[in-house]
Write an enzyme that holds these catalytic residues in place. Sequence first.
Site, PDB file in Angstrom:
ATOM      1  N   HIS A   1       7.146   2.096 -10.631  1.00  0.00           N
ATOM      2  CA  HIS A   1       6.029   1.543  -9.864  1.00  0.00           C
ATOM      3  C   HIS A   1       4.738   1.872 -10.581  1.00  0.00           C
ATOM      4  O   HIS A   1       4.583   2.959 -11.143  1.00  0.00           O
ATOM      5  CB  HIS A   1       6.004   2.110  -8.435  1.00  0.00           C
ATOM      6  CG  HIS A   1       6.257   3.571  -8.362  1.00  0.00           C
ATOM      7  ND1 HIS A   1       7.507   4.120  -8.463  1.00  0.00           N
ATOM      8  CD2 HIS A   1       5.403   4.613  -8.227  1.00  0.00           C
ATOM      9  CE1 HIS A   1       7.431   5.431  -8.372  1.00  0.00           C
ATOM     10  NE2 HIS A   1       6.153   5.755  -8.250  1.00  0.00           N
TER      11      HIS A   1
ATOM     12  N   HIS B   1       0.945   2.616  -9.965  1.00  0.00           N
ATOM     13  CA  HIS B   1      -0.055   2.971  -8.957  1.00  0.00           C
ATOM     14  C   HIS B   1      -1.363   2.311  -9.371  1.00  0.00           C
ATOM     15  O   HIS B   1      -1.823   2.488 -10.511  1.00  0.00           O
ATOM     16  CB  HIS B   1      -0.301   4.478  -8.923  1.00  0.00           C
ATOM     17  CG  HIS B   1       0.878   5.322  -8.553  1.00  0.00           C
ATOM     18  ND1 HIS B   1       1.037   5.873  -7.299  1.00  0.00           N
ATOM     19  CD2 HIS B   1       1.946   5.745  -9.268  1.00  0.00           C
ATOM     20  CE1 HIS B   1       2.146   6.601  -7.266  1.00  0.00           C
ATOM     21  NE2 HIS B   1       2.721   6.545  -8.450  1.00  0.00           N
TER      22      HIS B   1
ATOM     23  N   ARG C   1       0.831  -1.207   0.000  1.00  0.00           N
ATOM     24  CA  ARG C   1       0.000   0.000   0.000  1.00  0.00           C
ATOM     25  C   ARG C   1       0.868   1.262   0.000  1.00  0.00           C
ATOM     26  O   ARG C   1       1.910   1.309   0.679  1.00  0.00           O
ATOM     27  CB  ARG C   1      -0.933   0.022   1.217  1.00  0.00           C
ATOM     28  CG  ARG C   1      -2.002  -1.020   1.096  1.00  0.00           C
ATOM     29  CD  ARG C   1      -3.134  -0.865   2.086  1.00  0.00           C
ATOM     30  NE  ARG C   1      -3.903  -2.103   2.107  1.00  0.00           N
ATOM     31  CZ  ARG C   1      -4.818  -2.430   1.199  1.00  0.00           C
ATOM     32  NH1 ARG C   1      -5.120  -1.594   0.229  1.00  0.00           N
ATOM     33  NH2 ARG C   1      -5.441  -3.590   1.255  1.00  0.00           N
ATOM     34  N   ASP C   2       0.398   2.262  -0.754  1.00  0.00           N
ATOM     35  CA  ASP C   2       1.092   3.544  -0.764  1.00  0.00           C
ATOM     36  C   ASP C   2       1.013   4.165   0.623  1.00  0.00           C
ATOM     37  O   ASP C   2      -0.028   4.131   1.284  1.00  0.00           O
ATOM     38  CB  ASP C   2       0.457   4.480  -1.803  1.00  0.00           C
ATOM     39  CG  ASP C   2       1.355   5.658  -2.133  1.00  0.00           C
ATOM     40  OD1 ASP C   2       1.875   5.723  -3.260  1.00  0.00           O
ATOM     41  OD2 ASP C   2       1.544   6.528  -1.244  1.00  0.00           O
ATOM     42  N   ILE C   3       2.134   4.739   1.060  1.00  0.00           N
ATOM     43  CA  ILE C   3       2.212   5.296   2.408  1.00  0.00           C
ATOM     44  C   ILE C   3       1.356   6.559   2.544  1.00  0.00           C
ATOM     45  O   ILE C   3       0.969   6.943   3.651  1.00  0.00           O
ATOM     46  CB  ILE C   3       3.688   5.593   2.760  1.00  0.00           C
ATOM     47  CG1 ILE C   3       3.905   5.622   4.256  1.00  0.00           C
ATOM     48  CG2 ILE C   3       4.178   6.859   2.089  1.00  0.00           C
ATOM     49  CD1 ILE C   3       5.371   5.644   4.662  1.00  0.00           C
TER      50      ILE C   3
ATOM     51  N   GLU D   1       8.597  10.673  -8.223  1.00  0.00           N
ATOM     52  CA  GLU D   1       9.336  11.017  -6.990  1.00  0.00           C
ATOM     53  C   GLU D   1      10.301   9.919  -6.594  1.00  0.00           C
ATOM     54  O   GLU D   1      11.369  10.202  -6.048  1.00  0.00           O
ATOM     55  CB  GLU D   1       8.355  11.256  -5.835  1.00  0.00           C
ATOM     56  CG  GLU D   1       7.540  12.527  -5.994  1.00  0.00           C
ATOM     57  CD  GLU D   1       6.446  12.641  -4.938  1.00  0.00           C
ATOM     58  OE1 GLU D   1       6.304  11.734  -4.094  1.00  0.00           O
ATOM     59  OE2 GLU D   1       5.714  13.638  -4.998  1.00  0.00           O
TER      60      GLU D   1
HETATM   61  P1  AMP Z   1       5.688   8.766  -7.831  1.00  0.00           P
HETATM   62  O1  AMP Z   1       5.385  10.213  -7.621  1.00  0.00           O
HETATM   63  O2  AMP Z   1       4.949   8.187  -9.009  1.00  0.00           O
HETATM   64  O3  AMP Z   1       7.177   8.502  -7.892  1.00  0.00           O
HETATM   65  O4  AMP Z   1       5.087   8.022  -6.574  1.00  0.00           O
HETATM   66  C1  AMP Z   1       5.832   7.660  -5.465  1.00  0.00           C
HETATM   67  C2  AMP Z   1       4.859   7.119  -4.452  1.00  0.00           C
HETATM   68  O5  AMP Z   1       5.563   6.363  -3.484  1.00  0.00           O
HETATM   69  C3  AMP Z   1       4.080   8.197  -3.704  1.00  0.00           C
HETATM   70  O6  AMP Z   1       2.687   7.994  -3.916  1.00  0.00           O
HETATM   71  C4  AMP Z   1       4.490   7.985  -2.250  1.00  0.00           C
HETATM   72  O7  AMP Z   1       3.445   8.218  -1.343  1.00  0.00           O
HETATM   73  C5  AMP Z   1       4.921   6.527  -2.254  1.00  0.00           C
HETATM   74  N1  AMP Z   1       5.879   6.141  -1.218  1.00  0.00           N
HETATM   75  C6  AMP Z   1       7.055   6.734  -0.922  1.00  0.00           C
HETATM   76  N2  AMP Z   1       7.675   6.075   0.080  1.00  0.00           N
HETATM   77  C7  AMP Z   1       6.887   5.026   0.392  1.00  0.00           C
HETATM   78  C8  AMP Z   1       6.982   3.958   1.349  1.00  0.00           C
HETATM   79  N3  AMP Z   1       8.000   3.852   2.183  1.00  0.00           N
HETATM   80  N4  AMP Z   1       5.982   3.057   1.379  1.00  0.00           N
HETATM   81  C9  AMP Z   1       4.921   3.157   0.569  1.00  0.00           C
HETATM   82  N5  AMP Z   1       4.776   4.127  -0.365  1.00  0.00           N
HETATM   83  C10 AMP Z   1       5.744   5.055  -0.436  1.00  0.00           C
END
Ligand code: AMP
Length: 116
Positions: A101, A103, A30-32, A96
């Site tokens: 990944h 989503h 799950r996304d944090i 980021e």
């Molecule tokens: P992006 O902007 O497409 O690179 O998305 C990166 C995603 O990773 C964001 O939605 C963050 O909330 C998520 N994220 C970052 N660190 C973690 C973590 N430790 N566990 C779960 N999700 C994370």
Amino acid sequence: MAEETIFSKIVRQEIPTPLLYQDELVTAFRDISPQANTHILIIPNKLIPTANDIEESDELTMGRMFTVAKKLAKEEGIAEDGYRLIMNCNQHGGQEVYHIHMHLVGGQPLGKMLDL
Ligand code: AMP
């Protein structure tokens, strides 16, 4: 050689994030910081920094990401209503974390695809 991110540590469970799925190719959790009622990330176990770095030899892994997304959408009970699969690339895409990944977002109406 690209630098590892926190996602490699999650794959190896060096950071004990609960996993929704893991096999020899992909991992899902799950996304944090969820942006919708359901927000899951599906990632390759191996580090591929951006969509630009996907190679032909990764095609099986890329396909697995989709079949795992489908399976998890069903398990989450959002398959019939629908959902969105997103992969951001580089700065304009809003990426980021530089470990690709997918989503999987849903569980509610998601509105317009782009909000420019
Ligand atoms: P992006 O902007 O497409 O690179 O998305 C990166 C995603 O990773 C964001 O939605 C963050 O909330 C998520 N994220 C970052 N660190 C973690 C973590 N430790 N566990 C779960 N999700 C994370």
